[in-house]
Motif scaffolding. Structure first.
Motif, PDB file in Angstrom:
ATOM      1  N   TYR A 137      38.141  33.326  55.252  1.00 42.52           N
ATOM      2  CA  TYR A 137      38.207  32.641  53.967  1.00 42.52           C
ATOM      3  C   TYR A 137      36.942  32.970  53.184  1.00 42.52           C
ATOM      4  CZ  TYR A 137      42.066  29.696  55.569  1.00 42.52           C
ATOM      5  OH  TYR A 137      43.283  29.248  56.016  1.00 42.52           O
ATOM      6  N   LEU A 138      37.074  33.342  51.917  1.00 44.80           N
ATOM      7  CA  LEU A 138      35.905  33.703  51.112  1.00 44.80           C
ATOM      8  C   LEU A 138      35.734  32.795  49.881  1.00 44.80           C
ATOM      9  CD1 LEU A 138      36.120  37.596  51.345  1.00 44.80           C
ATOM     10  CD2 LEU A 138      34.262  36.167  52.230  1.00 44.80           C
ATOM     11  N   HIS A 139      36.836  32.436  49.218  1.00 49.70           N
ATOM     12  CA  HIS A 139      36.770  31.564  48.028  1.00 49.70           C
ATOM     13  C   HIS A 139      35.707  32.048  47.040  1.00 49.70           C
ATOM     14  CE1 HIS A 139      39.482  28.778  50.011  1.00 49.70           C
ATOM     15  NE2 HIS A 139      38.683  28.740  51.051  1.00 49.70           N
ATOM     16  N   LEU A 140      35.728  33.346  46.719  1.00 48.80           N
ATOM     17  CA  LEU A 140      34.625  33.944  45.948  1.00 48.80           C
ATOM     18  C   LEU A 140      34.541  33.430  44.511  1.00 48.80           C
ATOM     19  CD1 LEU A 140      34.643  37.641  47.202  1.00 48.80           C
ATOM     20  CD2 LEU A 140      33.169  35.750  47.916  1.00 48.80           C
ATOM     21  N   ALA A 141      35.677  33.037  43.916  1.00 54.62           N
ATOM     22  CA  ALA A 141      35.626  32.610  42.507  1.00 54.62           C
ATOM     23  C   ALA A 141      34.727  31.387  42.319  1.00 54.62           C
ATOM     24  CB  ALA A 141      37.029  32.324  41.976  1.00 54.62           C
ATOM     25  N   ASN A 186      35.928  43.456  52.034  1.00 57.71           N
ATOM     26  CA  ASN A 186      36.070  42.009  52.212  1.00 57.71           C
ATOM     27  C   ASN A 186      37.479  41.560  51.870  1.00 57.71           C
ATOM     28  OD1 ASN A 186      33.031  41.434  52.632  1.00 57.71           O
ATOM     29  ND2 ASN A 186      33.166  42.755  50.839  1.00 57.71           N
ATOM     30  N   ILE A 187      38.178  41.131  52.895  1.00 58.64           N
ATOM     31  CA  ILE A 187      39.580  40.725  52.729  1.00 58.64           C
ATOM     32  C   ILE A 187      39.631  39.209  52.932  1.00 58.64           C
ATOM     33  CG2 ILE A 187      41.955  41.144  53.471  1.00 58.64           C
ATOM     34  CD1 ILE A 187      40.967  43.764  54.782  1.00 58.64           C
ATOM     35  N   ALA A 188      40.112  38.500  51.907  1.00 59.14           N
ATOM     36  CA  ALA A 188      40.106  37.031  51.956  1.00 59.14           C
ATOM     37  C   ALA A 188      41.441  36.519  52.474  1.00 59.14           C
ATOM     38  CB  ALA A 188      39.831  36.461  50.568  1.00 59.14           C
ATOM     39  N   TYR A 189      41.377  35.641  53.455  1.00 51.59           N
ATOM     40  CA  TYR A 189      42.615  35.018  53.945  1.00 51.59           C
ATOM     41  C   TYR A 189      43.399  34.395  52.788  1.00 51.59           C
ATOM     42  CZ  TYR A 189      40.634  34.597  58.788  1.00 51.59           C
ATOM     43  OH  TYR A 189      40.104  34.801  60.029  1.00 51.59           O
ATOM     44  N   GLU A 190      42.660  33.688  51.912  1.00 51.51           N
ATOM     45  CA  GLU A 190      43.342  32.799  50.966  1.00 51.51           C
ATOM     46  C   GLU A 190      44.056  33.520  49.835  1.00 51.51           C
ATOM     47  OE1 GLU A 190      40.064  33.033  51.223  1.00 51.51           O
ATOM     48  OE2 GLU A 190      39.157  33.206  49.240  1.00 51.51           O
ATOM     49  N   THR A 191      43.810  34.831  49.676  1.00 46.01           N
ATOM     50  CA  THR A 191      44.541  35.512  48.590  1.00 46.01           C
ATOM     51  C   THR A 191      45.616  36.473  49.112  1.00 46.01           C
ATOM     52  OG1 THR A 191      42.897  37.284  48.329  1.00 46.01           O
ATOM     53  CG2 THR A 191      42.604  35.301  46.973  1.00 46.01           C
ATOM     54  N   ILE A 192      45.737  36.610  50.417  1.00 45.11           N
ATOM     55  CA  ILE A 192      46.877  37.380  50.945  1.00 45.11           C
ATOM     56  C   ILE A 192      48.146  36.676  50.459  1.00 45.11           C
ATOM     57  CG2 ILE A 192      48.137  37.882  53.087  1.00 45.11           C
ATOM     58  CD1 ILE A 192      45.680  38.994  54.208  1.00 45.11           C
ATOM     59  N   SER A 251      53.999  32.995  47.949  1.00 48.67           N
ATOM     60  CA  SER A 251      53.342  32.072  48.891  1.00 48.67           C
ATOM     61  C   SER A 251      52.115  32.733  49.513  1.00 48.67           C
ATOM     62  CB  SER A 251      54.331  31.621  49.970  1.00 48.67           C
ATOM     63  OG  SER A 251      54.733  32.720  50.747  1.00 48.67           O
ATOM     64  N   LEU A 252      51.229  31.915  50.039  1.00 36.62           N
ATOM     65  CA  LEU A 252      49.924  32.363  50.534  1.00 36.62           C
ATOM     66  C   LEU A 252      49.885  32.075  52.043  1.00 36.62           C
ATOM     67  CD1 LEU A 252      47.917  30.706  47.609  1.00 36.62           C
ATOM     68  CD2 LEU A 252      48.550  33.129  47.792  1.00 36.62           C
ATOM     69  N   PRO A 312      45.877  30.885  42.251  1.00 36.78           N
ATOM     70  CA  PRO A 312      45.409  31.702  43.379  1.00 36.78           C
ATOM     71  C   PRO A 312      44.193  32.566  43.055  1.00 36.78           C
ATOM     72  CG  PRO A 312      47.777  31.708  43.335  1.00 36.78           C
ATOM     73  CD  PRO A 312      47.328  30.970  42.083  1.00 36.78           C
ATOM     74  N   GLY A 313      43.175  32.440  43.910  1.00 38.49           N
ATOM     75  CA  GLY A 313      41.979  33.270  43.808  1.00 38.49           C
ATOM     76  C   GLY A 313      41.055  32.930  42.650  1.00 38.49           C
ATOM     77  N   ALA A 314      41.469  32.034  41.744  1.00 41.50           N
ATOM     78  CA  ALA A 314      40.659  31.748  40.552  1.00 41.50           C
ATOM     79  C   ALA A 314      40.004  30.376  40.689  1.00 41.50           C
ATOM     80  CB  ALA A 314      41.539  31.779  39.310  1.00 41.50           C
ATOM     81  N   LYS A 315      39.055  30.122  39.787  1.00 41.13           N
ATOM     82  CA  LYS A 315      38.387  28.819  39.804  1.00 41.13           C
ATOM     83  C   LYS A 315      39.385  27.719  39.427  1.00 41.13           C
ATOM     84  CE  LYS A 315      33.888  27.246  38.707  1.00 41.13           C
ATOM     85  NZ  LYS A 315      32.842  27.323  39.576  1.00 41.13           N
ATOM     86  N   ALA A 316      39.288  26.587  40.086  1.00 35.70           N
ATOM     87  CA  ALA A 316      40.223  25.484  39.799  1.00 35.70           C
ATOM     88  C   ALA A 316      39.960  24.933  38.397  1.00 35.70           C
ATOM     89  CB  ALA A 316      40.034  24.374  40.833  1.00 35.70           C
TER      90      ALA A 316
END
Ligand SMILES: NC(=O)C1=CN([C@@H]2O[C@H](COP(=O)(O)OP(=O)(O)OC[C@H]3O[C@@H](n4cnc5c(N)ncnc54)[C@H](O)[C@@H]3O)[C@@H](O)[C@H]2O)C=CC1
Ligand SMILES: CC(=O)C(=O)O
Ligand SMILES: [Mg+2]
Length: 370
Positions: A94-98, A114-120, A126-127, A242-246
């Motif tokens: 998990y990276l949560h880079l945004a 760098n491969i993020a679990y959360e954006t696959i 679906s994620l 997905p992948g972006a800032k909330a």
């Protein structure tokens, strides 16, 4: 390929990125698996068990970073690890880079893959590697909300489910995806009055078929949220782009209208949080109070229930780990679009648009690097 399973070092993080059964699968696929000493202890897996399933137990993270082609973590690399990352090394976690500018800049400099679990992401949107932890965090959100409603914990002293003759509490959940649906199931099961808000009418239509009658489904608008939040006992933040800032949906002004001693659980905090007043906390010090409202903003909630979370996470990650290790990252990304979506920062390029947009960095589509 040599795979390295690191011990988690984030505060109170007891998960591990692969179970012993996962190690056995990797060995059957012809790979070497290094497991850092004591990495699995918090999840109930000791070194002897890993060794019995074919892992090589390694004393230090330094040796793992030095030898592994692919590093696996649960949570993002922390500063003590930054210098150890090598150019071209695959980091799968998990990276949560945004929501993490310094980490993003560091990974760009390191030229790692760098491969993020959360954006696959699967073709249906679906994620698959976020889903199991969202199931855990959604269910936990209600446990935490109920706990912090107790006066001894700083809350205003209400039993969320009520008792016969006394009204139950009111729960407002913002976002009806995996976290929101799991939170709603738990809150409904306790007997609370539950409002679930989402921007997607299709999603609300689906939920109306499967949720019990104490779950009220409403389209999200700021005015609906403003009205509900003033009456809520527990509010759960569960939105995701997905992948972006909330998006910040609940403002400090809305907070002022809330009951003192009500509780916010901002599960979306790992992507920056959806309440204006949210800031990340840890399991060691999970809450703080603003305008009399208790805020619970732990960015790694599933880390507190590692016996459930570690197995649920490996169940989901393992097929992807096998594919990346068997084919190498480039071929795996070429052949499997799900994995392509996981590419966040590759060889110094920001390859995920939500991350590039969050920091005004240049976006380089991953296809141009394959
Ligand atoms: N803190 C923690 O330990 C954990 C945090 N999470 C985080 O929880 C968040 C939610 O994850 P999932 O439920 O898996 O995502 P999801 O993609 O399944 O659901 C998100 C939902 O939010 C809705 N949404 C988007 N914008 C909205 C808006 N403006 N108003 C209302 N609804 C909106 C979407 O339509 C979707 O239904 C993510 O940020 C995820 O990373 C997940 C697991 C653990
Ligand atoms: C999703 C995530 O960040 C976690 O499980 O910690
Ligand atoms: Mg998180």
């Amino acid at each position: 390929m040599i795979l390295g399973i690191l011990k988690e070092i984030k505060a109170e993080e007891n998960r591990v990125s692969m179970t012993p059964a996962g190690v056995e699968t990797m060995k059957q696929n012809g790979h070497t698996v290094l497991v850092e000493k004591h990495a699995g202890i918090g999840s109930g897996f000791d070194d002897a068990l890993y060794a019995a399933y074919g892992a090589e137990i390694v004393d230090t993270p330094k040796e793992i970073f030095g030898r592994a082609d692919m590093l696996m973590h649960v949570k993002e690399p922390l500063p003590s690890e930054y210098d150890l990352i090598r150019e071209g090394q695959i980091i799968f976690t998990y990276l949560h880079l945004a929501a993490a500018k310094d980490l993003t800049e560091m990974l760009i400099k390191k030229k790692s893959v760098n491969i993020a679990y959360e954006t696959i992401q699967k073709a249906d949107g679906s994620l698959p590697l976020l889903t199991p932890m969202s199931e855990v965090a959604g269910r936990m959100a209600i446990q935490q909300g109920a706990k912090y409603l107790e006066t001894t914990q700083g809350g205003h002293g209400l039993l969320l489910g009520g008792v016969p003759g006394v009204d139950p509490g009111m729960v407002v959940i913002i976002g009806g995806g995996v976290v929101g649906t799991n939170a709603a199931k738990m809150a409904c099961g306790l007997g609370a009055k539950v409002y679930l808000l989402d921007v997607s009418l299709d999603r609300l239509r689906y939920l109306s078929d499967v949720m019990p009658s104490n779950c009220f489904l409403l389209i999200f608008t700021p005015s609906i949220l403003r009205d509900l939040i003033s009456r809520a006992d527990v509010v759960v933040g569960a939105v995701l782009r997905p992948g972006a800032k909330a998006p910040k949906l609940a403002t400090r002004d809305m907070l002022k209208s809330m009951k003192k001693g009500s509780v916010l659980v901002d599960v979306a905090i790992d992507q920056g949080g959806c309440f204006e007043t949210s800031k990340p906390t840890t399991h060691a010090n999970p809450i703080y109070t603003v305008e009399g409202v208790v805020h619970y903003c732990v960015a790694n909630m599933p880390g507190a229930v590692p016996k459930t979370s570690t197995v649920a996470l490996t169940n989901a990650t393992l097929p992807y780990v096998v594919e990346i290790a068997n084919k190498g990252w480039k071929k795996a990304m070429k052949e499997n679009p799900d994995i392509r979506y996981g590419a966040n920062v590759v060889n110094g390029n920001v390859t995920y648009k939500g991350v590039a947009d969050a920091f005004g960095l240049k976006y380089v589509p991953i296809d141009t690097l394959l």
